[in-house]
Design a protein around this motif. Structure first.
Motif, mmCIF file in Angstrom:
data_model
loop_
_atom_site.group_PDB
_atom_site.id
_atom_site.type_symbol
_atom_site.label_atom_id
_atom_site.label_comp_id
_atom_site.label_asym_id
_atom_site.label_seq_id
_atom_site.Cartn_x
_atom_site.Cartn_y
_atom_site.Cartn_z
ATOM 1 N N ASN A 154 -45.158 -22.677 15.838
ATOM 2 C CA ASN A 154 -43.778 -22.236 15.663
ATOM 3 C C ASN A 154 -43.409 -22.440 14.199
ATOM 4 O OD1 ASN A 154 -41.108 -21.448 16.508
ATOM 5 N ND2 ASN A 154 -40.537 -23.606 16.345
ATOM 6 N N LEU A 155 -43.048 -21.367 13.534
ATOM 7 C CA LEU A 155 -42.723 -21.419 12.111
ATOM 8 C C LEU A 155 -41.269 -21.006 11.892
ATOM 9 C CD1 LEU A 155 -45.869 -19.468 10.846
ATOM 10 C CD2 LEU A 155 -45.583 -21.957 10.935
ATOM 11 N N TYR A 156 -40.595 -21.721 11.013
ATOM 12 C CA TYR A 156 -39.238 -21.342 10.600
ATOM 13 C C TYR A 156 -39.283 -20.929 9.133
ATOM 14 C CZ TYR A 156 -37.428 -23.402 14.886
ATOM 15 O OH TYR A 156 -37.170 -23.694 16.204
ATOM 16 N N PHE A 157 -38.380 -20.031 8.762
ATOM 17 C CA PHE A 157 -38.335 -19.494 7.403
ATOM 18 C C PHE A 157 -36.922 -19.598 6.858
ATOM 19 C CE2 PHE A 157 -41.608 -17.353 9.788
ATOM 20 C CZ PHE A 157 -42.697 -17.386 8.944
ATOM 21 N N TYR A 158 -36.835 -20.104 5.620
ATOM 22 C CA TYR A 158 -35.537 -20.144 4.941
ATOM 23 C C TYR A 158 -35.767 -20.136 3.431
ATOM 24 C CZ TYR A 158 -30.929 -21.304 3.311
ATOM 25 O OH TYR A 158 -29.731 -21.237 2.665
ATOM 26 N N TYR A 159 -34.969 -19.338 2.737
ATOM 27 C CA TYR A 159 -34.912 -19.402 1.281
ATOM 28 C C TYR A 159 -33.466 -19.138 0.882
ATOM 29 C CZ TYR A 159 -35.050 -14.264 1.373
ATOM 30 O OH TYR A 159 -34.774 -12.945 1.619
ATOM 31 N N ASP A 160 -33.100 -19.590 -0.308
ATOM 32 C CA ASP A 160 -31.731 -19.402 -0.776
ATOM 33 C C ASP A 160 -31.377 -17.920 -0.819
ATOM 34 O OD1 ASP A 160 -31.217 -22.111 -1.125
ATOM 35 O OD2 ASP A 160 -31.994 -22.111 -3.182
ATOM 36 N N ASN A 161 -30.176 -17.609 -0.430
ATOM 37 C CA ASN A 161 -29.621 -16.249 -0.477
ATOM 38 C C ASN A 161 -30.333 -15.256 0.436
ATOM 39 O OD1 ASN A 161 -27.673 -17.017 -2.443
ATOM 40 N ND2 ASN A 161 -29.300 -16.919 -3.983
ATOM 41 N N MET A 162 -30.974 -15.748 1.484
ATOM 42 C CA MET A 162 -31.576 -14.795 2.425
ATOM 43 C C MET A 162 -30.457 -13.998 3.088
ATOM 44 S SD MET A 162 -32.981 -17.380 5.469
ATOM 45 C CE MET A 162 -34.144 -16.217 6.065
ATOM 46 N N HIS A 163 -30.778 -12.761 3.430
ATOM 47 C CA HIS A 163 -29.800 -11.899 4.088
ATOM 48 C C HIS A 163 -29.435 -12.525 5.431
ATOM 49 C CE1 HIS A 163 -28.313 -8.433 6.384
ATOM 50 N NE2 HIS A 163 -27.761 -8.137 5.234
ATOM 51 N N TRP A 164 -28.174 -12.446 5.826
ATOM 52 C CA TRP A 164 -27.737 -13.073 7.063
ATOM 53 C C TRP A 164 -26.782 -12.150 7.795
ATOM 54 C CZ3 TRP A 164 -29.849 -17.027 9.382
ATOM 55 C CH2 TRP A 164 -29.198 -17.612 10.466
ATOM 56 N N SER A 165 -26.947 -12.055 9.093
ATOM 57 C CA SER A 165 -26.092 -11.227 9.936
ATOM 58 C C SER A 165 -25.531 -12.079 11.062
ATOM 59 C CB SER A 165 -26.899 -10.060 10.508
ATOM 60 O OG SER A 165 -26.311 -9.557 11.678
ATOM 61 N N GLU A 166 -24.211 -12.093 11.191
ATOM 62 C CA GLU A 166 -23.594 -12.837 12.298
ATOM 63 C C GLU A 166 -23.980 -12.229 13.641
ATOM 64 O OE1 GLU A 166 -22.044 -15.769 12.214
ATOM 65 O OE2 GLU A 166 -22.464 -15.791 10.064
ATOM 66 N N GLU A 167 -24.230 -10.927 13.661
ATOM 67 C CA GLU A 167 -24.648 -10.251 14.890
ATOM 68 C C GLU A 167 -25.994 -10.801 15.373
ATOM 69 O OE1 GLU A 167 -25.423 -5.692 16.500
ATOM 70 O OE2 GLU A 167 -25.233 -6.055 14.366
ATOM 71 N N ALA A 168 -26.944 -10.953 14.463
ATOM 72 C CA ALA A 168 -28.249 -11.508 14.832
ATOM 73 C C ALA A 168 -28.117 -12.979 15.203
ATOM 74 C CB ALA A 168 -29.249 -11.324 13.699
#
Length: 192
Positions: free
Chosen positions: A39-53
């Motif tokens: 199980n892998l998680y991904f995060y970087y600064d300023n990643m695109h984000w959608s409240e719907e997702a």
């Protein structure tokens, strides 16, 4: 031959700009025995984000931020797992494979080109006569919540019983169990 069952959770539904936040997978041998999982998680600064997702997967950015330092390693791991694999996923041909290929490409990896893909949505449409959602498969195959949780704990021992659909680990457990059950029941022929 190894089969890789996988699922993604994303920041949106546009594979050209949105990002992957979670990738879970199981690897099965030719007898459909579990070889490995992750199980892998991904995060970087300023990643695109959608409240719907976010409303679908409910993985907050505050949780993802703790995985920022492992981002590059997780990108490499995801590429290695998926490249030249025999991939199994629910709606993977239309969504997951193009999405992860675009995401990894934007992150600098070569193009992901699986050896083969087996889209369980397409495979089960042939068996059930309609396009099933992943959440429909347990009912169609007479799979109990107990069986799903057993598979989940076997594949991802660190999970809690509180996760459900739209956590990639749970979705992979359901897809793995549905696929293996359908092969055992003769509804699907094991691809070689």
């Amino acid at each position: 031959m190894l089969y890789t069952v996988f699922d993604l959770e994303t920041t949106g539904f546009d594979s050209t700009r949105d990002d992957v936040v979670q990738l879970a997978y199981t690897r099965l041998d030719s007898k459909l025995h579990l070889v490995s999982s992750g199980n892998l998680y991904f995060y970087y600064d300023n990643m695109h984000w959608s409240e719907e997702a976010y409303a679908v997967h409910k993985i907050p950015q505050s949780f993802l931020q703790q995985h920022k330092d492992s981002f590059s390693e997780n990108v490499r791991t995801a590429y290695a797992i998926l490249q030249q694999g025999n991939l199994i996923g629910h709606n993977c041909d239309s969504f997951d494979i193009p999405f992860i290929a675009n995401f990894l490409g934007r992150m600098g990896t070569p193009h992901v080109s699986p050896r083969r893909s087996f889209d369980t949505m397409k495979l089960f449409t042939k068996s059930f006569g309609k396009r099933p959602k992943l959440s429909d498969l347990p009912k169609h195959l007479d799979l109990s919540e107990r069986q799903i949780n057993f598979c989940l704990k076997n594949c991802f021992p660190d999970t809690t019983d509180s996760i459900s659909f739209h956590d990639a680990r749970y979705d992979v457990a359901v897809t793995t169990l549905a696929f293996t059950t359908a092969v055992i029941q003769g509804l699907l022929t094991l691809p070689r």
